[in-house]
Design a protein around this motif. Structure first.
Motif, PDB file in Angstrom:
ATOM      1  N   THR A  83       0.843  -1.186   0.000  1.00  0.00           N
ATOM      2  CA  THR A  83       0.000   0.000   0.000  1.00  0.00           C
ATOM      3  C   THR A  83       0.882   1.241   0.000  1.00  0.00           C
ATOM      4  O   THR A  83       1.979   1.242   0.559  1.00  0.00           O
ATOM      5  N   GLN A 102      -3.250   0.590  -3.626  1.00  0.00           N
ATOM      6  CA  GLN A 102      -3.122  -0.686  -2.927  1.00  0.00           C
ATOM      7  C   GLN A 102      -2.963  -1.776  -3.965  1.00  0.00           C
ATOM      8  O   GLN A 102      -3.730  -1.839  -4.926  1.00  0.00           O
ATOM      9  N   VAL A 150       3.603   7.131   3.108  1.00  0.00           N
ATOM     10  CA  VAL A 150       4.164   5.864   3.588  1.00  0.00           C
ATOM     11  C   VAL A 150       3.894   4.763   2.580  1.00  0.00           C
ATOM     12  O   VAL A 150       2.801   4.662   2.030  1.00  0.00           O
ATOM     13  N   SER A 193       3.821   0.660   2.536  1.00  0.00           N
ATOM     14  CA  SER A 193       3.781  -0.471   3.456  1.00  0.00           C
ATOM     15  C   SER A 193       3.759  -1.779   2.701  1.00  0.00           C
ATOM     16  O   SER A 193       3.125  -1.888   1.649  1.00  0.00           O
ATOM     17  N   TYR A 194       4.449  -2.765   3.250  1.00  0.00           N
ATOM     18  CA  TYR A 194       4.439  -4.129   2.732  1.00  0.00           C
ATOM     19  C   TYR A 194       3.882  -5.003   3.838  1.00  0.00           C
ATOM     20  O   TYR A 194       4.457  -5.084   4.928  1.00  0.00           O
ATOM     21  N   ASN A 195       2.742  -5.629   3.598  1.00  0.00           N
ATOM     22  CA  ASN A 195       2.055  -6.454   4.594  1.00  0.00           C
ATOM     23  C   ASN A 195       1.929  -5.740   5.931  1.00  0.00           C
ATOM     24  O   ASN A 195       2.143  -6.319   6.996  1.00  0.00           O
ATOM     25  N   GLY A 196       1.603  -4.438   5.873  1.00  0.00           N
ATOM     26  CA  GLY A 196       1.335  -3.664   7.077  1.00  0.00           C
ATOM     27  C   GLY A 196       2.536  -3.001   7.725  1.00  0.00           C
ATOM     28  O   GLY A 196       2.383  -2.263   8.681  1.00  0.00           O
ATOM     29  N   SER A 197       3.735  -3.246   7.231  1.00  0.00           N
ATOM     30  CA  SER A 197       4.941  -2.642   7.816  1.00  0.00           C
ATOM     31  C   SER A 197       5.528  -1.608   6.867  1.00  0.00           C
ATOM     32  O   SER A 197       5.582  -1.826   5.656  1.00  0.00           O
ATOM     33  N   ASP A 198       5.998  -0.499   7.440  1.00  0.00           N
ATOM     34  CA  ASP A 198       6.631   0.555   6.655  1.00  0.00           C
ATOM     35  C   ASP A 198       7.850  -0.020   5.943  1.00  0.00           C
ATOM     36  O   ASP A 198       8.739  -0.592   6.570  1.00  0.00           O
ATOM     37  N   VAL A 199       7.897   0.125   4.625  1.00  0.00           N
ATOM     38  CA  VAL A 199       8.985  -0.432   3.817  1.00  0.00           C
ATOM     39  C   VAL A 199      10.344   0.089   4.280  1.00  0.00           C
ATOM     40  O   VAL A 199      11.333  -0.642   4.282  1.00  0.00           O
ATOM     41  N   SER A 206      11.356   0.691   7.186  1.00  0.00           N
ATOM     42  CA  SER A 206      11.818   0.127   8.450  1.00  0.00           C
ATOM     43  C   SER A 206      11.977  -1.395   8.399  1.00  0.00           C
ATOM     44  O   SER A 206      12.275  -2.010   9.429  1.00  0.00           O
TER      45      SER A 206
END
Length: 146
Positions: free
Chosen positions: A3, A34, A68, A70-76, A78
Motif C-alpha cells: 500500500t 493498494q 508511507v 507499506s508491505y504487509n502492514g509494515s513501513d517499507v 523500516s
C-alpha cells in the motif's frame, strides 16, 4: 499486499545553462494505491510523469518526502533484511523508456494482448475487453483507441 498512502516526492533540479532556473520539481503528488497479492499493476504515462519514481518508492529504493509505503502492514523503510528479501520475491519493478514500447500498437491492442495472456489477474475474473478494463480503473473507454 503493498500500500502507498499520500506519496509525495520532489527532486531538486540544478541551475541550468543559459540562465535556466533550478529548483524543486514535484515528481509524485499525493499518490495512494493498494496492490493485492497476485495483482499486476502497470503505470503508463508520458516521460517525466513519475512512473519510475513511483516504482522505486514502492520497492523501497527511493524514500518519499511524504507519505508511507507499506508491505504487509509494515513501513517499507523500516523493514529488516529478511522482510526486504521477502518483499523483493513478491514485487518486481520493471523500468523502461518509451523506446521499449511498440509505437504502432494502440492502447486497445496492448491491453488485449495482456488480457489474452492472462497477465492481468490470476483468477480470470474482471473485464475481458480493453475498454472495460480502462473503465474499471476510472479512465475513459475511448482511450482504448489511442
Amino acid at each position: 499486499m503493498i500500500t502507498a498512502a499520500e506519496l509525495v516526492k520532489d527532486f531538486q533540479l540544478p541551475r541550468g545553462r543559459l540562465g535556466r532556473r533550478g529548483g524543486p520539481v514535484r515528481a509524485v503528488a499525493g499518490l495512494t494505491l493498494q496492490i493485492m497479492p497476485g495483482e499486476v499493476v502497470g503505470l503508463v504515462g508520458p516521460a517525466g510523469a513519475g512512473k519510475s519514481t513511483v516504482g522505486l518508492m514502492l520497492a523501497g529504493r527511493i524514500v518519499p518526502d511524504a507519505g508511507v509505503v507499506s508491505y504487509n502492514g509494515s513501513d517499507v523503510q523500516s523493514l529488516g533484511r529478511r522482510d526486504r528479501a521477502a518483499m523483493r520475491d513478491e514485487l518486481q519493478v520493471v523500468l523502461g523508456g518509451s523506446d521499449d514500447l511498440p509505437g504502432r500498437r494502440s492502447v486497445r491492442q496492448v491491453l488485449a494482448s495482456a488480457l489474452a495472456s492472462g497477465s492481468t489477474r490470476g483468477d480470470g475474473a474482471g473485464p475481458q475487453d480493453p475498454a472495460d478494463l480502462l473503465a474499471e480503473v476510472g479512465l475513459e473507454a475511448s482511450l482504448a483507441e489511442s
